[in-house]
Design an enzyme around this catalytic site. Structure first.
Site, PDB file in Angstrom:
ATOM      1  N   CYS A   1      38.104  46.367  42.276  1.00 13.37           N
ATOM      2  CA  CYS A   1      37.074  46.412  41.234  1.00 13.37           C
ATOM      3  C   CYS A   1      35.751  46.873  41.830  1.00 13.37           C
ATOM      4  O   CYS A   1      34.688  46.343  41.537  1.00 13.37           O
ATOM      5  CB  CYS A   1      36.934  45.070  40.521  1.00 13.37           C
TER       6      CYS A   1
ATOM      7  N   ALA B   1      46.850  37.146  44.129  1.00 13.19           N
ATOM      8  CA  ALA B   1      47.018  36.900  42.698  1.00 13.19           C
ATOM      9  C   ALA B   1      45.869  36.189  41.985  1.00 13.19           C
ATOM     10  O   ALA B   1      45.716  36.328  40.776  1.00 13.19           O
ATOM     11  CB  ALA B   1      48.313  36.109  42.458  1.00 13.19           C
ATOM     12  N   ALA B   2      45.047  35.415  42.699  1.00 12.83           N
ATOM     13  CA  ALA B   2      43.991  34.664  42.010  1.00 12.83           C
ATOM     14  C   ALA B   2      42.939  35.614  41.445  1.00 12.83           C
ATOM     15  O   ALA B   2      42.701  36.679  42.014  1.00 12.83           O
ATOM     16  CB  ALA B   2      43.345  33.677  42.985  1.00 12.83           C
ATOM     17  N   PRO B   3      42.340  35.263  40.320  1.00 15.94           N
ATOM     18  CA  PRO B   3      42.473  34.010  39.574  1.00 15.94           C
ATOM     19  C   PRO B   3      43.696  33.916  38.657  1.00 15.94           C
ATOM     20  O   PRO B   3      43.906  32.903  38.009  1.00 15.94           O
ATOM     21  CB  PRO B   3      41.192  33.968  38.751  1.00 15.94           C
TER      22      PRO B   3
END
Length: 338
Positions: A266, A141-143
């Protein structure tokens, strides 16, 4: 005055040095994988002055005056309501020209009004089609941007945000504290589990699972300041798909039958994108691909896409005027019977 400071800050970013080791590696790999499209993609990735930033408004601290100002500056809303499952509660504004709002500072007890992000990172969130009351897992989940975006879409019955890296976990906690009111804290859990163990710890618990996997982040890697570290990263890149597949297998265990899973990265890398999903589809009998091509057709006015050879997968590639991505998104469903 604010825009002057911002311009200076932006120009400072342009002094970042492109890491030749990484660029040469990308040149070899992506010219093969993307063909003629790579040249235009490379031009954007190596030119931070062309990068764009979207503004996701926080519905828990709605900035009406800012919204008026964005309209005045020529921003428009993402998708403009054209996606069938685009929630009215999510408001994200884009500018067609490179333009960055100043970031808000974290202040204890005060909610931020907006979150700056790469607009393509909203595609995996939207692909989950989150509904009120559902149990959802954000496995890596970060950031915290995608967790924040999920909460702009619906009020989940339970949101589990997991992050294994302790430094990134602190960043995640601060992000949630900055955007989410205390009244929602009882439906949000933050954990520090190895994501590969989540499926055994929480079997078939979640209606929706997002796996925004650790990957070779093409944008940041290109500006690695330490060439030796960059070379080390590249050599370790081959191991990433193994981790990504293990995370997906764990996520599948955590997903209830009939539930949806979205995988995203990404990076442009086929090994970390299409090849990972192909391995999962070939080896997991209870997982089916979900056609996501309509999303690409619907949002082609804002995003550019490269072919993936998969009905269940999209690859956003940056191009001039649409400098979003890279972002790979794949949508899967767990069947009721094996």
């Amino acid at each position: 005055m604010m825009w002057t400071r911002l311009k200076a800050k932006s120009e400072g970013k342009l002094t970042k040095q492109i890491c030749k080791v990484v660029l040469d590696h990308f040149e070899t790999q992506y010219s093969k994988e993307l063909g003629d499209a790579w040249s235009a993609v490379r031009d954007i990735l190596t030119s931070p002055s062309c990068w764009q930033h979207a503004v996701l408004l926080n519905r828990f601290s709605y900035p009406f005056e800012l919204e008026k100002d964005l309209h005045f500056k020529g921003y428009h809303t993402l998708f403009q309501g054209s996606l069938p499952y685009y929630p009215k509660s999510m408001k994200c504004y884009l500018s067609r020209i490179p333009h960055r709002m100043p970031s808000e500072r974290h202040q204890i007890g005060s909610l931020k009004k907006y979150y700056l992000l790469n607009a393509a990172s909203l595609l995996p969130v939207l692909a989950l089609e989150l509904r009120d009351g559902e149990k959802v897992l954000d496995l890596c989940a970060a950031p915290g941007g995608k967790s924040i975006a999920l909460l702009q879409c619906a009020y989940p019955g339970y949101l589990h945000c997991n992050e294994y890296d302790s430094l990134r976990l602190r960043w995640l906690r601060q992000t949630l504290e900055s955007f989410i009111p205390e009244s929602l804290e009882n439906v949000i859990k933050v954990s520090e589990l190895d994501g590969r163990e989540m499926g055994d710890a929480q079997p078939e618990k979640f209606d929706k699972v997002l796996v925004d996997a650790p990957c070779s982040n093409d944008r940041s890697w290109l500006f690695s300041s330490d060439s030796q570290k960059a070379a080390c990263r590249i050599s370790q890149r081959r191991k990433l798909p193994v981790l990504q597949i293990e995370l997906l297998r764990s996520a599948i265990k955590a997903l209830r039958p009939g539930g949806l899973l979205v995988y995203s990265t990404c990076t442009l890398s086929k090994a970390e994108n299409q090849d990972v999903i192909s391995e999962i589809l070939n080896s997991c009998r209870d997982i089916m691909p979900v056609n996501i091509e309509e999303m690409a057709r619907t949002c082609s006015q804002d995003f550019a896409f490269a072919p993936t050879g998969q009905e269940c997968g999209l690859l956003v590639i940056p191009e001039k005027g649409k400098a979003w991505g890279p972002m790979y998104v794949a949508k899967l469903k767990k069947s009721w019977t094996v």
